[in-house]
Design a protein around this motif. Structure first.
Motif, PDB file in Angstrom:
ATOM      1  N   GLY A  33       0.813  -1.010   0.045  1.00 26.30           N
ATOM      2  CA  GLY A  33       0.131   0.023  -0.054  1.00 26.30           C
ATOM      3  C   GLY A  33       0.839   1.191   0.109  1.00 26.30           C
ATOM      4  O   GLY A  33       1.936   1.070   0.357  1.00 26.30           O
ATOM      5  N   VAL A  34       0.248   2.219  -0.548  1.00 26.05           N
ATOM      6  CA  VAL A  34       0.931   3.661  -0.463  1.00 26.05           C
ATOM      7  C   VAL A  34      -0.001   4.712  -0.266  1.00 26.05           C
ATOM      8  O   VAL A  34      -0.953   4.760  -0.437  1.00 26.05           O
ATOM      9  CB  VAL A  34       1.620   3.699  -1.954  1.00 26.05           C
ATOM     10  N   ILE A  35       0.875   5.686   0.355  1.00 28.50           N
ATOM     11  CA  ILE A  35       0.068   7.182   0.579  1.00 28.50           C
ATOM     12  C   ILE A  35       0.713   8.024  -0.389  1.00 28.50           C
ATOM     13  O   ILE A  35       1.725   8.289  -0.720  1.00 28.50           O
ATOM     14  CB  ILE A  35       0.384   7.735   1.858  1.00 28.50           C
ATOM     15  N   PHE A  36      -0.339   8.298  -1.343  1.00 25.58           N
ATOM     16  CA  PHE A  36      -0.277   9.546  -2.268  1.00 25.58           C
ATOM     17  C   PHE A  36      -0.872  10.961  -1.787  1.00 25.58           C
ATOM     18  O   PHE A  36      -1.604  10.979  -1.507  1.00 25.58           O
ATOM     19  CB  PHE A  36      -1.006   9.450  -3.601  1.00 25.58           C
ATOM     20  N   ASP A  37       0.072  12.067  -2.291  1.00 22.28           N
ATOM     21  CA  ASP A  37      -0.249  13.353  -2.234  1.00 22.28           C
ATOM     22  C   ASP A  37      -0.772  13.768  -3.406  1.00 22.28           C
ATOM     23  O   ASP A  37      -0.006  13.920  -4.404  1.00 22.28           O
ATOM     24  CB  ASP A  37       0.908  14.235  -1.637  1.00 22.28           C
ATOM     25  N   LEU A  38      -1.981  13.802  -3.804  1.00 23.02           N
ATOM     26  CA  LEU A  38      -2.561  14.348  -4.772  1.00 23.02           C
ATOM     27  C   LEU A  38      -2.273  15.817  -5.387  1.00 23.02           C
ATOM     28  O   LEU A  38      -2.342  16.121  -6.531  1.00 23.02           O
ATOM     29  CB  LEU A  38      -4.115  14.206  -4.699  1.00 23.02           C
ATOM     30  N   ASN A  39      -1.903  16.580  -4.241  1.00 27.57           N
ATOM     31  CA  ASN A  39      -1.465  17.904  -4.554  1.00 27.57           C
ATOM     32  C   ASN A  39      -0.280  18.265  -4.977  1.00 27.57           C
ATOM     33  O   ASN A  39       0.299  19.512  -4.934  1.00 27.57           O
ATOM     34  CB  ASN A  39      -1.986  18.981  -3.636  1.00 27.57           C
ATOM     35  N   LYS A  40       0.914  17.477  -4.976  1.00 25.21           N
ATOM     36  CA  LYS A  40       2.080  17.381  -5.073  1.00 25.21           C
ATOM     37  C   LYS A  40       2.848  18.389  -6.271  1.00 25.21           C
ATOM     38  O   LYS A  40       3.437  19.042  -6.337  1.00 25.21           O
ATOM     39  CB  LYS A  40       2.759  16.317  -4.855  1.00 25.21           C
ATOM     40  N   GLY A  83      -4.911   6.842   0.289  1.00 27.30           N
ATOM     41  CA  GLY A  83      -4.146   5.394   0.529  1.00 27.30           C
ATOM     42  C   GLY A  83      -4.511   4.880  -0.702  1.00 27.30           C
ATOM     43  O   GLY A  83      -5.625   4.882  -1.422  1.00 27.30           O
ATOM     44  N   TYR A  84      -3.530   3.810  -1.123  1.00 25.08           N
ATOM     45  CA  TYR A  84      -3.740   3.038  -2.383  1.00 25.08           C
ATOM     46  C   TYR A  84      -3.277   1.891  -2.406  1.00 25.08           C
ATOM     47  O   TYR A  84      -2.143   1.642  -2.002  1.00 25.08           O
ATOM     48  CB  TYR A  84      -3.074   4.075  -3.696  1.00 25.08           C
ATOM     49  N   VAL A  85      -4.093   0.904  -2.566  1.00 28.91           N
ATOM     50  CA  VAL A  85      -3.700  -0.572  -2.367  1.00 28.91           C
ATOM     51  C   VAL A  85      -3.065  -0.710  -3.838  1.00 28.91           C
ATOM     52  O   VAL A  85      -3.572  -0.875  -4.658  1.00 28.91           O
ATOM     53  CB  VAL A  85      -4.966  -1.662  -2.386  1.00 28.91           C
ATOM     54  N   ASP A  86      -1.609  -1.100  -3.694  1.00 34.88           N
ATOM     55  CA  ASP A  86      -1.144  -1.137  -4.845  1.00 34.88           C
ATOM     56  C   ASP A  86      -0.715  -2.627  -5.445  1.00 34.88           C
ATOM     57  O   ASP A  86      -0.797  -2.852  -6.707  1.00 34.88           O
ATOM     58  CB  ASP A  86       0.543  -0.607  -4.822  1.00 34.88           C
TER      59      ASP A  86
END
Length: 159
Positions: A74-81, A92-95
């Motif tokens: 799993g990973v945490i993405f920052d959509l505003n980067k 959170g994203y299940v990769d």
């Protein structure tokens, strides 16, 4: 059977699980026939060592008697980067999830997903996303049971 964070020493077994997963994807035809992934062991080892150390990644393994039976990434993405502005800033994203065939339907996915959701809650993240092949009916049904909802469709066209 225990669920724990992946460590550097897990690489050889993790590598075997990843290859078993990719072989299964090819056999089950979950993806388009031209989309076939082949992993380079040296590059993948660097990738593995990087993701198990980064705080944004959450890598779990299922272990029984020193044998790995499954994995969860799993990973945490920052959509505003990149300067974009979203209402949901971090998600959170299940990769990647893979459990050996003989150990499926034993509630292991539910335990892995619960661990990830608890991690996301600690990080104050309120949304979790994933992609799943529409042909992967068992995974699709499992995600629906865990409360995931269809948000949109990903489409493909051969040219």
């Amino acid at each position: 059977m225990i669920i724990r964070k992946a460590i550097k020493e897990d690489f050889e077994q993790y590598w075997k699980l990843q290859n078993e997963y990719l072989k299964e994807l090819d056999q089950e035809k979950y993806y388009h026939k031209d989309i076939s992934v082949k992993l380079d062991k040296i590059k993948y080892k660097k990738h593995f060592n990087k993701i198990i150390k980064k705080r944004a990644f959450f890598v779990l393994v299922i272990e029984e008697q020193n044998n790995l039976l499954g994995l969860f990434e799993g990973v945490i993405f920052d959509l505003n980067k990149d300067g974009d502005i979203y209402k949901k800033r971090r998600i959170g994203y299940v990769d990647n999830v893979f459990i050996k065939k003989n150990f499926r339907k034993k509630g292991l996915f539910a335990k892995l997903q619960k661990e990830f959701e608890n991690y996301l809650k600690i990080k104050q993240i309120k949304h979790c996303f994933l992609n799943v092949s529409i042909k992967n009916i068992p995974a699709y049904k499992s995600y629906l049971k865990k409360g995931f909802k269809i948000q949109d469709y990903k489409m493909h066209k051969e040219l």
